[in-house]
Design a protein around this motif. Structure first.
Motif, PDB file in Angstrom:
ATOM      1  N   GLU A 249       0.890  -1.395   0.213  1.00 47.40           N
ATOM      2  CA  GLU A 249       0.275  -0.233   0.054  1.00 47.40           C
ATOM      3  C   GLU A 249       1.090   1.074   0.114  1.00 47.40           C
ATOM      4  N   ALA A 253       0.838   3.943  -2.831  1.00 50.26           N
ATOM      5  CA  ALA A 253       0.707   5.321  -2.815  1.00 50.26           C
ATOM      6  C   ALA A 253       2.121   6.437  -2.592  1.00 50.26           C
ATOM      7  N   GLU A 262      -1.797  11.416  -6.494  1.00 48.99           N
ATOM      8  CA  GLU A 262      -2.350  11.429  -5.900  1.00 48.99           C
ATOM      9  C   GLU A 262      -1.266  13.056  -5.528  1.00 48.99           C
ATOM     10  N   THR A 266      -2.661  13.030   0.821  1.00 44.79           N
ATOM     11  CA  THR A 266      -3.077  12.247   0.627  1.00 44.79           C
ATOM     12  C   THR A 266      -2.341  10.345   1.028  1.00 44.79           C
ATOM     13  N   ALA A 267      -1.213  10.442  -0.088  1.00 42.86           N
ATOM     14  CA  ALA A 267      -0.446   9.586   0.225  1.00 42.86           C
ATOM     15  C   ALA A 267      -0.327   9.319   1.066  1.00 42.86           C
ATOM     16  N   LYS A 270      -3.173   7.504   3.829  1.00 41.90           N
ATOM     17  CA  LYS A 270      -2.997   6.204   3.340  1.00 41.90           C
ATOM     18  C   LYS A 270      -1.758   5.296   4.389  1.00 41.90           C
ATOM     19  N   GLU A 273      -2.912   5.459   7.981  1.00 43.75           N
ATOM     20  CA  GLU A 273      -3.514   4.402   8.125  1.00 43.75           C
ATOM     21  C   GLU A 273      -3.281   2.936   8.092  1.00 43.75           C
ATOM     22  N   GLN A 274      -2.580   2.030   6.888  1.00 48.13           N
ATOM     23  CA  GLN A 274      -2.170   1.147   7.176  1.00 48.13           C
ATOM     24  C   GLN A 274      -1.373   0.702   8.452  1.00 48.13           C
TER      25      GLN A 274
END
Length: 325
Positions: A249, A253, A262, A266-267, A270, A273-274
């Motif tokens: 992921e 990203a 992106e 934003t990248a 992500k 979150e991971q």
């Protein structure tokens, strides 16, 4: 006659007043080296070009002019070898500026004249003691450029050069690497130094560049820096965070950011979150493993009120979570 100790060697110099017009600017002066090469298209600059650039681009020259005029001369003499000012080029430029309005008063300047046969290594050490680890330090970009050119000229190992100027080998290697990257990217604007420095000081970016060659990470970032597509040098730290995450992921990203599909924020979101998911899974796995020691857990529940309290809270919260699903 004066004396100065350089690299444990006592060097004698002559204290003189020399004509301002007879002195030459040092062509390799790090303060203006890159600006001059851009101005002249890579050709060796003339003395007139150096003087003009020093006066136009170096803010401290006009400040020095006012200070010198107020003091009636220099408080610190310049160092000269074979009529070339190796230390004090800004002061020479300030004198030249003063001469434009009053040549008679400012015709001569106080100098410490070094022996003609003093070695380049001792000159490097002298300048380094003043501008690399001294009272009037050059910017990191200027220091790096000076180190880079001295390495090329002297052919010495970087460890030997570090002893002469007082830098640690690790810092010197990083400085030279950053400067080389800027040179190869044809981007020698001093204001961009912090961008390239942030890119290379964090190992995660070079390591990701080597691990996934297809990303062309450093080449892509160099182009973004050169074209002004990265807002702040601190954004390179966010990119380093992306590069340090070792999962599919995060790589996707990072690729999306490099391709422009992106935004950087934003990248990074992500990947964050991971990271949270991965941390939660790891924590759950470790807790599950601890629960395997049944006798130890029962003993803790019986003997340790704090542990018993925490376990009851966990059971209650898990119960609510499963009830809400």
């Amino acid at each position: 006659m004066g004396k100065i100790k350089i690299q444990n060697e006592l060097i004698e110099f002559k204290e003189k007043e020399l004509k301002v017009d007879d002195l030459l600017f040092w062509e390799e002066n790090p303060r203006v080296y890159s600006i001059l090469r851009m101005h002249t298209g890579g050709e060796e600059p003339t003395q007139k070009e150096i003087e003009d650039i020093m006066i136009q681009k170096c803010a401290n020259v006009k400040e020095l002019r006012s200070s010198i005029k107020a003091n009636g001369g220099l408080t610190h003499p310049i160092f000269v070898r074979k009529n070339v000012v190796i230390e004090g080029n800004s002061r020479l430029a300030a004198y030249r500026l003063l001469c434009r309005s009053d040549k008679l008063t400012w015709a001569k300047i106080r100098c410490n004249v070094l022996p003609d046969d003093i070695s380049d290594d001792l000159v490097f050490a002298l300048i380094g003691s003043i501008h690399i680890n001294g009272v009037t330090e050059w910017t990191p970009f200027e220091q790096a450029g000076y180190l880079f050119r001295h390495l090329q000229k002297s052919k010495k190992p970087i460890e030997a050069i570090c002893k002469e100027c007082g830098l640690t080998p690790a810092k010197a290697r990083l400085y030279v690497k950053v400067y080389e990257t800027m040179m190869s990217n044809e981007d020698t604007e001093q204001s961009k130094w912090s961008y390239y420095f942030e890119m290379l000081k964090n190992k995660s970016i070079p390591e990701k560049n080597a691990k996934i060659p297809g990303l062309n990470l450093i080449d892509n970032l160099c182009q973004k820096i050169k074209n002004g597509n990265i807002d702040n040098a601190s954004d390179l730290r966010k990119i380093a965070k992306l590069a340090s995450a070792d999962n599919k992921e995060a790589n996707e990203a990072l690729f999306a950011y490099l391709q422009g599909t992106e935004s950087l924020d934003t990248a990074v979101a992500k990947v964050s979150e991971q990271d949270k998911i991965k941390h939660a899974i790891n924590t759950a796995e470790k807790f599950r493993e601890q629960l395997k020691d049944k006798e130890f857990i029962i003993k803790l529940m019986d003997d340790n009120d704090e542990f018993k309290f925490e376990m009851q809270k966990i059971i209650t919260r898990l119960g609510k979570l499963f009830t809400e699903q």
